[in-house]
Design a protein around this motif. Sequence first.
Motif, PDB file in Angstrom:
ATOM      1  N   VAL A 178      32.504 -13.983  -2.900  1.00 42.03           N
ATOM      2  CA  VAL A 178      31.156 -14.552  -2.855  1.00 42.03           C
ATOM      3  C   VAL A 178      30.802 -14.561  -1.370  1.00 42.03           C
ATOM      4  O   VAL A 178      31.472 -15.204  -0.559  1.00 42.03           O
ATOM      5  CB  VAL A 178      31.130 -15.989  -3.414  1.00 42.03           C
ATOM      6  CG1 VAL A 178      29.754 -16.615  -3.192  1.00 42.03           C
ATOM      7  CG2 VAL A 178      31.460 -15.984  -4.906  1.00 42.03           C
ATOM      8  N   ILE A 179      29.771 -13.812  -1.027  1.00 36.62           N
ATOM      9  CA  ILE A 179      29.387 -13.669   0.378  1.00 36.62           C
ATOM     10  C   ILE A 179      28.212 -14.583   0.710  1.00 36.62           C
ATOM     11  O   ILE A 179      27.202 -14.603   0.015  1.00 36.62           O
ATOM     12  CB  ILE A 179      29.000 -12.198   0.681  1.00 36.62           C
ATOM     13  CG1 ILE A 179      30.173 -11.278   0.326  1.00 36.62           C
ATOM     14  CG2 ILE A 179      28.597 -12.039   2.141  1.00 36.62           C
ATOM     15  CD1 ILE A 179      29.834  -9.795   0.443  1.00 36.62           C
ATOM     16  N   LEU A 180      28.363 -15.322   1.772  1.00 39.14           N
ATOM     17  CA  LEU A 180      27.344 -16.273   2.213  1.00 39.14           C
ATOM     18  C   LEU A 180      26.473 -15.694   3.331  1.00 39.14           C
ATOM     19  O   LEU A 180      26.985 -15.214   4.346  1.00 39.14           O
ATOM     20  CB  LEU A 180      28.048 -17.516   2.757  1.00 39.14           C
ATOM     21  CG  LEU A 180      27.227 -18.518   3.561  1.00 39.14           C
ATOM     22  CD1 LEU A 180      26.232 -19.208   2.659  1.00 39.14           C
ATOM     23  CD2 LEU A 180      28.141 -19.539   4.228  1.00 39.14           C
ATOM     24  N   SER A 181      25.163 -15.711   3.125  1.00 33.53           N
ATOM     25  CA  SER A 181      24.242 -15.317   4.185  1.00 33.53           C
ATOM     26  C   SER A 181      22.967 -16.125   3.996  1.00 33.53           C
ATOM     27  O   SER A 181      22.890 -16.961   3.104  1.00 33.53           O
ATOM     28  CB  SER A 181      23.932 -13.814   4.123  1.00 33.53           C
ATOM     29  OG  SER A 181      25.100 -13.048   4.352  1.00 33.53           O
ATOM     30  N   HIS A 182      21.986 -15.887   4.829  1.00 29.98           N
ATOM     31  CA  HIS A 182      20.777 -16.721   4.810  1.00 29.98           C
ATOM     32  C   HIS A 182      19.479 -15.920   4.840  1.00 29.98           C
ATOM     33  O   HIS A 182      19.334 -14.993   5.628  1.00 29.98           O
ATOM     34  CB  HIS A 182      20.803 -17.671   6.010  1.00 29.98           C
ATOM     35  CG  HIS A 182      21.917 -18.663   5.912  1.00 29.98           C
ATOM     36  ND1 HIS A 182      23.226 -18.323   6.174  1.00 29.98           N
ATOM     37  CD2 HIS A 182      21.932 -19.952   5.512  1.00 29.98           C
ATOM     38  CE1 HIS A 182      24.003 -19.371   5.945  1.00 29.98           C
ATOM     39  NE2 HIS A 182      23.249 -20.376   5.545  1.00 29.98           N
ATOM     40  N   ASP A 183      18.565 -16.331   3.981  1.00 24.62           N
ATOM     41  CA  ASP A 183      17.224 -15.728   4.031  1.00 24.62           C
ATOM     42  C   ASP A 183      16.217 -16.757   4.545  1.00 24.62           C
ATOM     43  O   ASP A 183      15.032 -16.489   4.616  1.00 24.62           O
ATOM     44  CB  ASP A 183      16.789 -15.192   2.653  1.00 24.62           C
ATOM     45  CG  ASP A 183      16.543 -16.294   1.648  1.00 24.62           C
ATOM     46  OD1 ASP A 183      17.389 -17.200   1.545  1.00 24.62           O
ATOM     47  OD2 ASP A 183      15.507 -16.246   0.954  1.00 24.62           O
ATOM     48  N   GLY A 184      16.721 -17.938   4.896  1.00 23.91           N
ATOM     49  CA  GLY A 184      15.840 -18.969   5.426  1.00 23.91           C
ATOM     50  C   GLY A 184      16.566 -19.766   6.489  1.00 23.91           C
ATOM     51  O   GLY A 184      17.700 -19.468   6.842  1.00 23.91           O
ATOM     52  N   GLY A 185      15.898 -20.786   7.006  1.00 24.98           N
ATOM     53  CA  GLY A 185      16.525 -21.648   7.998  1.00 24.98           C
ATOM     54  C   GLY A 185      16.359 -21.185   9.432  1.00 24.98           C
ATOM     55  O   GLY A 185      16.949 -21.749  10.341  1.00 24.98           O
ATOM     56  N   GLY A 186      15.570 -20.171   9.649  1.00 21.93           N
ATOM     57  CA  GLY A 186      15.383 -19.679  11.016  1.00 21.93           C
ATOM     58  C   GLY A 186      15.029 -18.203  10.986  1.00 21.93           C
ATOM     59  O   GLY A 186      14.768 -17.649   9.919  1.00 21.93           O
ATOM     60  N   ASP A 187      15.021 -17.588  12.148  1.00 22.55           N
ATOM     61  CA  ASP A 187      14.701 -16.166  12.222  1.00 22.55           C
ATOM     62  C   ASP A 187      15.846 -15.362  11.607  1.00 22.55           C
ATOM     63  O   ASP A 187      16.970 -15.404  12.095  1.00 22.55           O
ATOM     64  CB  ASP A 187      14.530 -15.776  13.689  1.00 22.55           C
ATOM     65  CG  ASP A 187      14.220 -14.297  13.847  1.00 22.55           C
ATOM     66  OD1 ASP A 187      14.098 -13.593  12.817  1.00 22.55           O
ATOM     67  OD2 ASP A 187      14.103 -13.842  14.998  1.00 22.55           O
ATOM     68  N   ARG A 188      15.562 -14.657  10.536  1.00 29.85           N
ATOM     69  CA  ARG A 188      16.613 -13.938   9.822  1.00 29.85           C
ATOM     70  C   ARG A 188      16.579 -12.438  10.081  1.00 29.85           C
ATOM     71  O   ARG A 188      17.110 -11.639   9.311  1.00 29.85           O
ATOM     72  CB  ARG A 188      16.497 -14.199   8.319  1.00 29.85           C
ATOM     73  CG  ARG A 188      16.579 -15.667   7.978  1.00 29.85           C
ATOM     74  CD  ARG A 188      18.005 -16.133   7.732  1.00 29.85           C
ATOM     75  NE  ARG A 188      18.858 -16.198   8.883  1.00 29.85           N
ATOM     76  CZ  ARG A 188      19.299 -17.328   9.444  1.00 29.85           C
ATOM     77  NH1 ARG A 188      18.932 -18.467   8.985  1.00 29.85           N
ATOM     78  NH2 ARG A 188      20.123 -17.288  10.458  1.00 29.85           N
ATOM     79  N   SER A 189      15.982 -12.039  11.187  1.00 30.87           N
ATOM     80  CA  SER A 189      15.888 -10.609  11.506  1.00 30.87           C
ATOM     81  C   SER A 189      17.256  -9.941  11.559  1.00 30.87           C
ATOM     82  O   SER A 189      17.438  -8.830  11.056  1.00 30.87           O
ATOM     83  CB  SER A 189      15.195 -10.412  12.860  1.00 30.87           C
ATOM     84  OG  SER A 189      13.925 -11.002  12.835  1.00 30.87           O
TER      85      SER A 189
END
Length: 278
Positions: free
Chosen positions: A243-254
């Motif tokens: 299960v891989i954790l990443s983010h599409d929110g919470g700050g600049d996700r460039s």
Amino acid sequence: MSAVVLTLAGCGTTGASTASWHGAASSAASPAASSDGGGQARPISDSTAQAATGKPSASASASPSTSASAAASAPASSDGIMRQTGGPGVALTFDDGPSADTPRLLAMLREHNIKATFCVVGVAVQEFPQYLKEIVKDGHTLCNHTWKHDEKLGKKSADTIRADLQRTNDEILKVVPGAQIKYFRHPAGNFTPTAVKVASELGMVSLGWTVDPSDWNVKKWSGAQMTQHIITTVRNNTKPGAVILSHDGGGDRSATLAAYKTLLPELKQQYSLVALPV
Ligand SMILES: [Zn+2]
């Protein structure tokens, strides 16, 4: 972009910069180190959704239905936290959205016909309801990531936790009536027995992770360096069932988006990318 940052910064428990959402996390970027979530403050992401969309890497038992049911009964650890899909499938999970960056991620996932899981924050849903609708419309799985990303929520009373999680689910259901919300991920992975129990009572499995590329740690990496760090960490640590954790929110996700532009076709080639079953 700045609007996103401002909006999401409001989701933090302290109201400080978005970086602080996950700023307390340890510097360890290895999956193993981060997977326990326990005392380390770390971000969360989403995991997968329902059926296997990629190609069955190991033909074995990777039919969509098989892997889905396997994952459904996988919750695992004695602490009640599910950190693996339970089958050979790999789950991509994206946390802290929706945000202004979510549409770009959705477009990439669509392009590769990949389903993922989105751990959404209540106030972000309130801010970007349209993107939540698109997440659901595209067939991704939803996960409750609390109302405003309170990293200490789990230490509060069961009633307080229940009210927070219910409020978040209510907001999601207001936007997408009938949506299935079968997973809960505590902000920063700070699960407590109380939080896991309350989530379970509300019909949600507590969702951890096995691979954390630390895309939230904007104080440590940025730009191309961050992108490369994410790519390298995911490449080196992903295994069947991850299960891989990443983010599409919470700050600049460039940087995260740039990394997944490279990673999505690679991962799809190597694994069956599954959305966590609902
Ligand atoms: Zn988070």
